[in-house]
Design an enzyme around this catalytic site. Structure first.
Site, PDB file in Angstrom:
ATOM      1  CE1 TYR A   9      -3.630   2.549   0.580  1.00  6.00           C
ATOM      2  CE2 TYR A   9      -2.497   3.127   2.616  1.00  6.00           C
ATOM      3  CZ  TYR A   9      -3.470   3.388   1.661  1.00  6.00           C
ATOM      4  OH  TYR A   9      -4.265   4.486   1.802  1.00  6.00           O
ATOM      5  CB  THR A  15       1.574   4.515   4.223  1.00  4.93           C
ATOM      6  OG1 THR A  15       0.745   3.407   4.610  1.00  4.93           O
ATOM      7  CG2 THR A  15       0.707   5.708   3.854  1.00  4.93           C
ATOM      8  CE  LYS A  16       0.992  -1.657   5.273  1.00  2.00           C
ATOM      9  NZ  LYS A  16      -0.159  -0.787   5.166  1.00  2.00           N
ATOM     10  CG  ASN A  17       8.501  -0.322   5.876  1.00  2.00           C
ATOM     11  OD1 ASN A  17       7.837   0.679   6.161  1.00  2.00           O
ATOM     12  ND2 ASN A  17       9.027  -1.103   6.806  1.00  2.00           N
ATOM     13  CG  LEU A  18       9.427  -3.307  -0.250  1.00  2.00           C
ATOM     14  CD1 LEU A  18       9.364  -4.808  -0.529  1.00  2.00           C
ATOM     15  CD2 LEU A  18      10.435  -2.642  -1.173  1.00  2.00           C
TER      16      LEU A  18
END
Length: 377
Positions: A179, A181-184
């Site tokens: 998503y 805002t995720k780290n990937l």
């Protein structure tokens, strides 16, 4: 003064070039880039196979369906999570059975799991909250004693480890989120890691209508008739998502190092503030540092939230206790006091800005604003 946004993505020219190249190719849907990402992500995780899907919600749903979970079944999970975790269970026709969480971490409390197991229980669905892994050795042992599946919600936890165990290593499957805002990130996107090749093949069928040849197979080489061999869905990852994700894989450890540095600055400055508590860190763990949350007096939480926003600091709440949201209260009759630890955390939580592009001066602004508001509360 500019706002310190709650989140800013870290997509760079390499990601722009990658998606531009993909747009100039033949495949926009699931094709060679999706397969390449699956292979490289599996290599990073150390698992036997990865199945790319449209979202982590899709991943959870597909895993539950692949394990035959449906009406009349129960799945044990946590009320301290995003709604997608339990919603995926409901979408299969099964019922989520909530178990309260550890007071120091917010993770599913393994001590409480066995008391919630019934003859209808089919699986345990732990969530690695904020990026800290649950106690997977204990959860796996419980599952084995009761012959249950374990599906890990690793939406927050690509990089994490605990006691030498990575997401998906002890679970039957682990589900990841890409998503915005995720780290990937690919804006939307998800993946499933498994160590059973037959399960991987089944999930690949299920993500694409249940047909036995995906788009890349159907349009490569001589035409061959395809067949629909089981019920399936339209939940596949596509090459434009993979094009954004592939360049980020090589940068993931460097970006974790920057988030770890920001977390150290936050912890060093915020630990001693009056009325501010931080989630506990666990020895022998690598925290994926997806979110940085503080826990404050529930009487003052919303005032502090508003004060941070007024100071130009982006904030969020991850999460309020899921069982007290309207749909779950009305459908299942949940009420305050049912899961008091999760309710306490949900009433006290504030998520602070936390991403690699934050400057030291922005981190200092957040620390200063939290300090002022905590002393005033």
């Amino acid at each position: 003064m500019n706002k310190v946004e709650f989140y800013r993505h870290h997509l760079e020219q390499e990601e722009i070039d990658s998606i531009t190249a993909a747009l100039g190719g033949i495949f926009l849907t699931a094709g060679p880039l999706t397969r390449r990402f699956e292979a490289e992500f599996a290599d990073y995780l150390g698992c036997r196979a990865v199945v790319g899907v449209y979202s982590c919600t899709s991943a959870l749903f597909l895993c539950l369906k692949a394990f035959g979970i449906g009406p009349g079944d129960e799945v044990i999970t946590t009320p301290m999570t995003f709604v997608a975790t339990a919603n995926a269970v409901l979408e299969t026709g099964a019922r989520p059975i909530f178990v309260d969480v550890e007071p120091g971490t917010g993770n599913l409390d393994a001590e409480r799991i066995e008391a919630a197991i019934s003859d209808r229980t089919r699986a345990i669905l732990p969530v690695h909250l904020y990026g800290l892994m649950c106690d997977m050795r204990r959860i796996r042992a419980i599952a084995d004693r009761h012959r249950l599946r374990v599906i890990e919600d690793a939406a927050h936890c690509v990089e994490g480890t605990r006691a030498g165990v990575r997401p998906g290593e002890l679970g039957d499957a682990a589900c990841f989120s890409f998503y915005a805002t995720k780290n990937l990130t690919s804006g939307e996107g998800g993946a499933i890691s498994v160590n059973d090749p037959e399960l991987a093949a089944e999930l690949k069928l299920m993500r694409s209508h249940g047909i036995d040849r995906d788009a890349a197979d159907r349009y490569s080489g001589a035409y061959r008739h395809w067949d629909m061999v089981r019920m399936g869905y339209k939940l596949n990852m596509f090459d434009l998502q993979a094009a954004l994700l592939l360049p980020q894989l090589a940068k993931i450890e460097g970006r974790l190092a920057r988030r770890r540095e920001i977390a150290r600055r936050y912890r060093g400055a915020l630990t001693a503030l009056p009325g501010v508590e931080l989630p506990r860190e666990i020895e022998d763990s690598v925290h994926a540092h997806h979110l940085f949350t503080i826990w404050v007096d529930p009487e003052h939480r919303d005032t502090i939230l508003s004060g941070l926003e007024a100071a130009g600091i982006g904030v969020a709440v991850n999460y309020r206790a899921l069982h007290l949201l309207t749909h779950y209260r009305e459908r299942f009759g949940f009420k305050p006091g049912d899961f008091p630890v999760a309710e306490s955390i949900g009433a006290r939580t504030i998520s602070l800005p936390f991403y690699p592009k934050m400057s030291d001066s922005e981190v200092d602004r957040v620390i200063e604003a939290v300090g002022v508001l905590s002393r005033e509360s």
